[in-house]
Design a protein around this motif. Structure first.
Motif, PDB file in Angstrom:
ATOM      1  N   ILE A 199      -5.076 -10.924   2.481  1.00 53.81           N
ATOM      2  CA  ILE A 199      -3.839 -10.199   2.769  1.00 53.81           C
ATOM      3  C   ILE A 199      -2.879 -10.272   1.590  1.00 53.81           C
ATOM      4  O   ILE A 199      -2.694 -11.323   0.973  1.00 53.81           O
ATOM      5  N   GLY A 200      -2.249  -9.136   1.312  1.00 52.97           N
ATOM      6  CA  GLY A 200      -1.222  -9.068   0.286  1.00 52.97           C
ATOM      7  C   GLY A 200       0.105  -8.664   0.896  1.00 52.97           C
ATOM      8  O   GLY A 200       0.169  -7.729   1.703  1.00 52.97           O
ATOM      9  N   LEU A 201       1.152  -9.372   0.548  1.00 53.01           N
ATOM     10  CA  LEU A 201       2.510  -9.027   0.974  1.00 53.01           C
ATOM     11  C   LEU A 201       3.180  -8.263  -0.162  1.00 53.01           C
ATOM     12  O   LEU A 201       3.179  -8.712  -1.316  1.00 53.01           O
ATOM     13  N   ILE A 202       3.753  -7.116   0.170  1.00 53.75           N
ATOM     14  CA  ILE A 202       4.366  -6.261  -0.841  1.00 53.75           C
ATOM     15  C   ILE A 202       5.844  -6.063  -0.495  1.00 53.75           C
ATOM     16  O   ILE A 202       6.213  -5.082   0.154  1.00 53.75           O
ATOM     17  N   PRO A 203       6.707  -7.013  -0.878  1.00 56.52           N
ATOM     18  CA  PRO A 203       8.131  -6.806  -0.633  1.00 56.52           C
ATOM     19  C   PRO A 203       8.703  -5.788  -1.616  1.00 56.52           C
ATOM     20  O   PRO A 203       8.457  -5.876  -2.823  1.00 56.52           O
ATOM     21  N   ILE A 204       9.419  -4.807  -1.095  1.00 51.82           N
ATOM     22  CA  ILE A 204      10.096  -3.847  -1.964  1.00 51.82           C
ATOM     23  C   ILE A 204      11.420  -4.474  -2.376  1.00 51.82           C
ATOM     24  O   ILE A 204      12.271  -4.772  -1.535  1.00 51.82           O
TER      25      ILE A 204
ATOM     26  N   HIS B 282       5.207  -7.949  -5.997  1.00 48.27           N
ATOM     27  CA  HIS B 282       6.507  -7.281  -5.889  1.00 48.27           C
ATOM     28  C   HIS B 282       6.468  -5.876  -6.484  1.00 48.27           C
ATOM     29  O   HIS B 282       5.859  -5.649  -7.530  1.00 48.27           O
ATOM     30  N   ILE B 283       7.124  -4.962  -5.779  1.00 46.84           N
ATOM     31  CA  ILE B 283       7.343  -3.616  -6.308  1.00 46.84           C
ATOM     32  C   ILE B 283       8.845  -3.347  -6.245  1.00 46.84           C
ATOM     33  O   ILE B 283       9.462  -3.473  -5.182  1.00 46.84           O
ATOM     34  N   GLY B 284       9.413  -3.032  -7.393  1.00 44.75           N
ATOM     35  CA  GLY B 284      10.855  -2.826  -7.473  1.00 44.75           C
ATOM     36  C   GLY B 284      11.223  -1.355  -7.428  1.00 44.75           C
ATOM     37  O   GLY B 284      10.697  -0.547  -8.196  1.00 44.75           O
ATOM     38  N   MET B 285      12.109  -1.024  -6.486  1.00 45.01           N
ATOM     39  CA  MET B 285      12.611   0.352  -6.383  1.00 45.01           C
ATOM     40  C   MET B 285      14.083   0.314  -6.005  1.00 45.01           C
ATOM     41  O   MET B 285      14.525  -0.598  -5.311  1.00 45.01           O
ATOM     42  N   TYR B 286      14.813   1.282  -6.482  1.00 45.13           N
ATOM     43  CA  TYR B 286      16.175   1.445  -5.992  1.00 45.13           C
ATOM     44  C   TYR B 286      16.396   2.908  -5.672  1.00 45.13           C
ATOM     45  O   TYR B 286      15.703   3.784  -6.171  1.00 45.13           O
ATOM     46  N   ARG B 287      17.367   3.146  -4.808  1.00 49.09           N
ATOM     47  CA  ARG B 287      17.653   4.508  -4.389  1.00 49.09           C
ATOM     48  C   ARG B 287      18.781   5.085  -5.223  1.00 49.09           C
ATOM     49  O   ARG B 287      19.863   4.525  -5.292  1.00 49.09           O
ATOM     50  N   ASP B 288      18.485   6.195  -5.878  1.00 45.89           N
ATOM     51  CA  ASP B 288      19.532   6.903  -6.621  1.00 45.89           C
ATOM     52  C   ASP B 288      20.559   7.411  -5.615  1.00 45.89           C
ATOM     53  O   ASP B 288      20.230   8.229  -4.745  1.00 45.89           O
ATOM     54  N   GLU B 289      21.790   6.902  -5.703  1.00 47.81           N
ATOM     55  CA  GLU B 289      22.797   7.236  -4.698  1.00 47.81           C
ATOM     56  C   GLU B 289      23.236   8.702  -4.750  1.00 47.81           C
ATOM     57  O   GLU B 289      23.850   9.206  -3.813  1.00 47.81           O
ATOM     58  N   ARG B 290      22.905   9.377  -5.843  1.00 46.06           N
ATOM     59  CA  ARG B 290      23.274  10.792  -5.939  1.00 46.06           C
ATOM     60  C   ARG B 290      22.207  11.670  -5.312  1.00 46.06           C
ATOM     61  O   ARG B 290      22.490  12.581  -4.537  1.00 46.06           O
ATOM     62  N   THR B 291      20.947  11.393  -5.635  1.00 41.75           N
ATOM     63  CA  THR B 291      19.851  12.226  -5.126  1.00 41.75           C
ATOM     64  C   THR B 291      19.191  11.645  -3.878  1.00 41.75           C
ATOM     65  O   THR B 291      18.441  12.345  -3.201  1.00 41.75           O
ATOM     66  N   LEU B 292      19.446  10.350  -3.596  1.00 38.40           N
ATOM     67  CA  LEU B 292      18.819   9.608  -2.497  1.00 38.40           C
ATOM     68  C   LEU B 292      17.313   9.466  -2.674  1.00 38.40           C
ATOM     69  O   LEU B 292      16.593   9.146  -1.731  1.00 38.40           O
ATOM     70  N   LYS B 293      16.820   9.666  -3.901  1.00 34.48           N
ATOM     71  CA  LYS B 293      15.394   9.541  -4.184  1.00 34.48           C
ATOM     72  C   LYS B 293      15.089   8.159  -4.771  1.00 34.48           C
ATOM     73  O   LYS B 293      15.912   7.574  -5.461  1.00 34.48           O
TER      74      LYS B 293
ATOM     75  N   TYR C 270       9.871  -1.655 -11.297  1.00 34.93           N
ATOM     76  CA  TYR C 270       9.082  -2.875 -11.492  1.00 34.93           C
ATOM     77  C   TYR C 270       7.782  -2.763 -10.715  1.00 34.93           C
ATOM     78  O   TYR C 270       7.780  -2.435  -9.521  1.00 34.93           O
ATOM     79  N   ASN C 271       6.676  -3.045 -11.401  1.00 34.74           N
ATOM     80  CA  ASN C 271       5.358  -3.019 -10.773  1.00 34.74           C
ATOM     81  C   ASN C 271       4.407  -3.838 -11.640  1.00 34.74           C
ATOM     82  O   ASN C 271       4.074  -3.431 -12.756  1.00 34.74           O
ATOM     83  N   LYS C 272       3.992  -5.008 -11.120  1.00 37.61           N
ATOM     84  CA  LYS C 272       3.096  -5.889 -11.863  1.00 37.61           C
ATOM     85  C   LYS C 272       1.764  -6.077 -11.136  1.00 37.61           C
ATOM     86  O   LYS C 272       1.135  -7.132 -11.244  1.00 37.61           O
ATOM     87  N   LEU C 273       1.341  -5.052 -10.406  1.00 38.19           N
ATOM     88  CA  LEU C 273       0.043  -5.141  -9.751  1.00 38.19           C
ATOM     89  C   LEU C 273      -1.055  -5.258 -10.806  1.00 38.19           C
ATOM     90  O   LEU C 273      -0.994  -4.609 -11.845  1.00 38.19           O
TER      91      LEU C 273
ATOM     92  N   VAL D 142      -6.717  -7.795  -2.850  1.00 36.13           N
ATOM     93  CA  VAL D 142      -6.562  -7.976  -1.409  1.00 36.13           C
ATOM     94  C   VAL D 142      -7.144  -6.777  -0.674  1.00 36.13           C
ATOM     95  O   VAL D 142      -7.326  -5.710  -1.254  1.00 36.13           O
ATOM     96  N   GLY D 143      -7.436  -6.971   0.615  1.00 30.33           N
ATOM     97  CA  GLY D 143      -7.983  -5.882   1.409  1.00 30.33           C
ATOM     98  C   GLY D 143      -6.970  -5.216   2.314  1.00 30.33           C
ATOM     99  O   GLY D 143      -7.143  -4.071   2.718  1.00 30.33           O
ATOM    100  N   VAL D 144      -5.905  -5.975   2.646  1.00 34.78           N
ATOM    101  CA  VAL D 144      -4.851  -5.469   3.530  1.00 34.78           C
ATOM    102  C   VAL D 144      -3.505  -5.696   2.851  1.00 34.78           C
ATOM    103  O   VAL D 144      -3.226  -6.790   2.356  1.00 34.78           O
ATOM    104  N   CYS D 145      -2.672  -4.658   2.825  1.00 34.29           N
ATOM    105  CA  CYS D 145      -1.335  -4.774   2.246  1.00 34.29           C
ATOM    106  C   CYS D 145      -0.287  -4.566   3.332  1.00 34.29           C
ATOM    107  O   CYS D 145      -0.345  -3.581   4.080  1.00 34.29           O
ATOM    108  N   LEU D 146       0.659  -5.481   3.403  1.00 37.05           N
ATOM    109  CA  LEU D 146       1.769  -5.385   4.348  1.00 37.05           C
ATOM    110  C   LEU D 146       3.047  -5.141   3.552  1.00 37.05           C
ATOM    111  O   LEU D 146       3.518  -6.033   2.847  1.00 37.05           O
ATOM    112  N   ILE D 147       3.555  -3.924   3.625  1.00 36.54           N
ATOM    113  CA  ILE D 147       4.792  -3.585   2.926  1.00 36.54           C
ATOM    114  C   ILE D 147       5.965  -4.173   3.701  1.00 36.54           C
ATOM    115  O   ILE D 147       6.088  -3.957   4.913  1.00 36.54           O
ATOM    116  N   LEU D 148       6.816  -4.921   3.024  1.00 35.04           N
ATOM    117  CA  LEU D 148       7.971  -5.551   3.655  1.00 35.04           C
ATOM    118  C   LEU D 148       9.247  -4.924   3.111  1.00 35.04           C
ATOM    119  O   LEU D 148       9.533  -5.005   1.925  1.00 35.04           O
TER     120      LEU D 148
END
Length: 207
Positions: free
Chosen positions: A71-76, A98-109, A114-117, A123-129
């Motif tokens: 199992i892999g835990l993937i906290p955003i 860890h996967i790093g994302m932020y929301r552009d407050e203007r576009t909401l996209k 950050y991505n160091k996979l 792992v066989g199962v990923c749980l996004i947190l």
């Protein structure tokens, strides 16, 4: 809603109510997030595959079961970090990526930063947190990354979801189950869940 599993557990409802309260201080907020994460992950992992093993008790041999899937835990980042400890207490052998994302407050996209996979899946199962499934942009982008990585068994585990975020994630990835404490009413003009609990990251880290 297909493939959406809001918890009906009384403890989850009780703790979520305290989490929503604007009077809840960051220390207590973090404790509640950790506890809710453990309760939710218990429900979300009910279908994990096991294989039979035999162990020796002080009295006799006993037949048991061991997890067959890694199992892999993937906290955003950053708010997903608050959920890791509660899940790790139940699954200490799980890998954390860890996967790093932020929301552009203007576009909401979502904007990935950050991505160091590793090159190949470990792992066989990923749980996004991620505590809040609001617009769904970060969740969709994260699933895209994990599927491109080569993982096919993915689950989303969060605290609160908006119908708009659920629809977006299900449209893009109908095979990904969504496990949350509650589904709220709607998003406001700024993309925040109503009634929600405010900005989960700010309340976790006291910012």
């Amino acid at each position: 809603m297909h493939n959406v599993f809001p918890s009906t557990h009384p403890l989850v409802k009780h703790k979520l109510t305290k989490l929503r309260d604007q009077r809840t201080e960051p220390k207590k907020f973090r404790e509640l997030v950790r506890e809710l994460s453990a309760l939710l992950i218990y429900e979300a992992t009910a279908d994990l595959t096991t294989h039979p093993v035999q162990v020796q008790t002080p009295l006799a041999a006993a037949q048991g079961e061991d997890l067959a899937e890694k199992i892999g835990l993937i906290p955003i980042l950053r708010a997903g970090l608050g959920m890791v400890e509660g899940v790790w207490e139940l699954m200490p052998s799980a890998e954390v990526w860890h996967i790093g994302m932020y929301r552009d407050e203007r576009t909401l996209k979502p904007v990935a930063y950050y991505n160091k996979l590793p090159v190949h899946p470990t792992v066989g199962v990923c749980l996004i947190l991620d505590p809040m499934l609001a617009t769904g942009g970060s969740a969709v982008a994260c699933v895209d990354i994990l599927k491109n990585w080569g993982v096919s068994k993915i689950k989303y585990v969060g605290l609160i979801a908006a119908p708009e975020g659920i629809q977006r994630l299900q449209t893009a990835h109908p095979d990904v189950p969504i496990h949350v404490a509650a589904v709220d009413d709607h998003l406001d003009a700024n993309g925040y869940i109503v009634p929600g609990l405010g900005d989960a990251g700010d309340r976790l880290f006291g910012t």
